[in-house]
Write an enzyme that holds these catalytic residues in place. Sequence first.
Site, PDB file in Angstrom:
ATOM      1  N   HIS A 183      45.908  19.789  -8.654  1.00 29.59           N
ATOM      2  CA  HIS A 183      46.733  19.550  -9.848  1.00 29.59           C
ATOM      3  C   HIS A 183      45.909  19.556 -11.135  1.00 29.59           C
ATOM      4  CE1 HIS A 183      50.114  17.564  -7.232  1.00 29.59           C
ATOM      5  NE2 HIS A 183      50.120  18.870  -7.182  1.00 29.59           N
ATOM      6  N   SER A 219      52.387   9.888  -1.296  1.00 27.94           N
ATOM      7  CA  SER A 219      53.758   9.644  -0.857  1.00 27.94           C
ATOM      8  C   SER A 219      54.306  10.841  -0.086  1.00 27.94           C
ATOM      9  CB  SER A 219      54.646   9.340  -2.070  1.00 27.94           C
ATOM     10  OG  SER A 219      54.561  10.394  -3.001  1.00 27.94           O
ATOM     11  N   ASP A 245      42.158  12.457 -11.853  1.00 23.92           N
ATOM     12  CA  ASP A 245      41.296  11.447 -12.495  1.00 23.92           C
ATOM     13  C   ASP A 245      39.796  11.709 -12.383  1.00 23.92           C
ATOM     14  OD1 ASP A 245      40.618  10.574  -9.848  1.00 23.92           O
ATOM     15  OD2 ASP A 245      42.236   9.096  -9.850  1.00 23.92           O
ATOM     16  N   GLU A 290      51.877   1.698   2.973  1.00 19.69           N
ATOM     17  CA  GLU A 290      53.230   1.674   3.533  1.00 19.69           C
ATOM     18  C   GLU A 290      53.520   3.009   4.203  1.00 19.69           C
ATOM     19  OE1 GLU A 290      55.234   0.799  -0.175  1.00 19.69           O
ATOM     20  OE2 GLU A 290      55.632   2.931  -0.509  1.00 19.69           O
TER      21      GLU A 290
END
Length: 249
Positions: free
Chosen positions: A127, A196, A112, A222
Amino acid sequence: MLTTVFNMSEGELREAAELVANAEYLIALTGAGVSKESNVPTFRGEDGLWRNYNVIELATPSAFTNNPELVWEWYTWRQGLIAECEPNPGHLTLAKWEETGLLKSLITQNVDGLHRRAGSSNVLEVHGNLWALKCISCDYHGRLSAPAEGLPECPECGSMLRPDVVWFGESLDSEVMARVYADLEKATVCLVIGTSGIVQPAAMFPILVKQRGGTLIEFNVETSRLSSNVDYHIRGPSGKTLPALDSLI
Ligand code: OAD
Ligand code: ZN
């Protein structure tokens, strides 16, 4: 500020802040989570991009060969989304740490461009970048300043241009990777922010630092695949937890 960090005592947080402040060679690996508070969708999770789209139809070389219009339409849509987004306090804290000489290298999986817009210049985009283009036939590389219209054509040879991002099944840019591995060798502390830890080889980067005796500090809302390997897990949105840590430095 400190109330944004729920899983740690203030003492532990101070310890992590000290490690960051005194690191010999501090690097960071970021993923989609660092841009979540800028309203850039993540890939996995509840409203993740891959939940609503079929990866094989969109982010592979054969998808582009079979249906370049569809692939470009998807990228143009994402460019439009990102054009509306602004860097958040997480991006800004990392840019500040580079400016003050604390952060030596920022490795991101994000395409981004928000780290650069926040002011970071030492960014390794493993990436690629959503605004970068490359020709499918010649060596031409270009850059868009606004979302693409239709199917962009190469100004050198007239072939089709594609987004210069890494698709599934493609290898990462070897020059960028050489710089990444050089930094991983030197890193004594690695921040692992909003990823993740599922996509390789990026998910291995923190592990390599750890294997060489480095310390890992994770920032995530998380637990991730990497959480069992980290020394500190700082729970909460990185747009809040990074500035919270900075306030202790
Ligand atoms: P994912 O979407 O797989 O994971 C996002 C991570 O960010 C998750 O662990 C979330 O819990 C965490 N997260 C969400 N909001 C957060 C917040 N506000 N603060 C901190 N953490 C937050 O994204 P990545 O790990 O970046 O590759 O995905 C890796 C790669 O998979 C992407 O670069 C992309 C995709 O396929 C390519 O396109 C090549
Ligand atoms: Zn060309």
